[in-house]
Design an enzyme around this catalytic site. Structure first.
Site, short mmCIF file in Angstrom:
data_model
loop_
_atom_site.label_atom_id
_atom_site.label_comp_id
_atom_site.label_asym_id
_atom_site.label_seq_id
_atom_site.Cartn_x
_atom_site.Cartn_y
_atom_site.Cartn_z
CD GLN A 179 -6.33 10.28 -1.59
OE1 GLN A 179 -6.42 10.88 -2.66
NE2 GLN A 179 -6.34 10.90 -0.44
CE LYS B 129 -7.73 13.99 -4.37
NZ LYS B 129 -6.73 13.18 -3.64
CG ASP C 249 -0.62 14.50 -4.88
OD1 ASP C 249 -1.34 15.46 -4.56
OD2 ASP C 249 -0.93 13.31 -4.71
N1 GUN Z 1 -3.85 12.36 1.36
C1 GUN Z 1 -4.11 13.48 2.06
N2 GUN Z 1 -3.85 14.57 1.32
C2 GUN Z 1 -3.41 14.11 0.13
C3 GUN Z 1 -2.99 14.77 -1.06
O1 GUN Z 1 -2.95 16.00 -1.19
N3 GUN Z 1 -2.63 13.95 -2.07
C4 GUN Z 1 -2.64 12.60 -1.96
N4 GUN Z 1 -2.24 11.88 -3.00
N5 GUN Z 1 -3.01 11.97 -0.88
C5 GUN Z 1 -3.40 12.73 0.16
#
Ligand code: GUN
Length: 285
Positions: A96, A52, A119
């Site tokens: 995350q 990211k 998200d």
């Molecule tokens: N863990 C697995 N997929 C995601 C996601 O799309 N966003 C976040 N924040 N954590 C994740």
């Protein structure tokens, strides 16, 4: 043989557009900013977070990383989120997942300002999606929709079968397909006769997270197959939730694993962050 839906190429195209718009917005005095919060040492999460950061750097988006120890308390994390909610440089906050067991995930997601929830996991944004008036849409299912759009697939009146009912993929993608006028069947691990349900699908979206559990001969002739699964088998090999080679014999179009849905997720995160920054530029938040 099925046409391969190239997620890497679609993602690269969208990222180019994001970089262009980010440059223009920055020239007008607003640089999009994303805060990424990682708690603990989960190796997969560390990889995602560094991807990211790299993607932000490549598109000109400012990124601010917070790597916190696994012992971080819930209240410390909530304090950080509070600070980021009022940080003027930050348009998007991503925590995350998964979080360590001693932290209440829903409490943390609800602490994020819905206006910075790139998200799309805050109940406010879930509700906006469910009522057909989305603000931020979750990145992986949003990426699936962009791939279908890019491939020229109109969902109106189609039978869409979603396998998997997670909050991150299954449920939101079902709502998104419904908004595109599909007839949606949402299946999961306790669905009776899954094969029979899958056989009805004009469009199959697999998001169960079990290696090749959907068999190639369940696929209807000419169906479109979107495989969200990423499952490690052995040391190095990654496979989807669908038996790829056998499904290729029947599908009209299919996403590979890797190189299908994967590259779209971070792309849509960048997209949501840019959208948020555009809103900031257009208001005085
Ligand atoms: N863990 C697995 N997929 C995601 C996601 O799309 N966003 C976040 N924040 N954590 C994740």
């Amino acid at each position: 043989m099925a046409r391969i839906i190239d997620g890497k190429a679609i993602a690269a195209e969208i990222r180019k557009e994001i970089a262009k718009e980010t440059e223009a917005l920055t020239a007008q005095g607003t640089t999009p900013g994303l805060a990424v919060v990682l708690v603990g040492e989960d190796p997969a999460s560390r990889v995602y977070v560094s991807m990211k950061e790299k993607a932000c750097a490549e598109t000109g988006i400012f990124s601010d990383e917070y790597k916190l120890s696994a012992e971080t308390s819930e209240s410390e994390l909530l304090k950080l989120i509070d600070k980021l909610n009022s940080d003027k440089r930050i348009d998007g906050i991503l925590v995350q997942l998964p979080l360590p067991d001693h932290i209440d995930e829903s409490k943390v997601l609800e602490a994020i300002s819905p206006a910075k929830d790139v998200d799309g996991f805050h109940p406010y944004n879930v509700g906006r999606l469910a009522t057909g008036n989305p603000l931020f849409q979750p990145c992986t299912p949003y990426g699936v929709m962009k791939m279908l759009e890019n491939t020229g697939i109109d969902l109106t009146g189609k039978e869409v079968v979603v396998v998997g009912r997670s909050n991150i993929v299954g449920k939101p993608v079902a709502l998104m397909c419904l908004a595109q006028h599909a007839t949606v069947t949402l299946c999961h691990s306790r669905t009776a006769d899954l094969a029979e349900k899958v056989r009805q699908a004009d469009v199959l979206i697999a998001a169960v997270g079990r290696a090749e559990m959907i068999k190639g001969d369940w696929i209807k002739q000419g169906a479109v197959v979107i495989d969200v699964g990423v499952n490690r088998v052995g040391e190095k090999k990654l496979v989807g939730d669908v038996e790829f080679a056998a499904a290729c014999e029947r599908a009209s179009a299919i996403t590979p694993v890797p190189g299908g849905v994967g590259p779209m997720t971070i792309t849509m995160l960048l997209y949501n962050t840019l959208e948020s920054a555009k809103r900031r530029a257009g208001s005085s938040r």
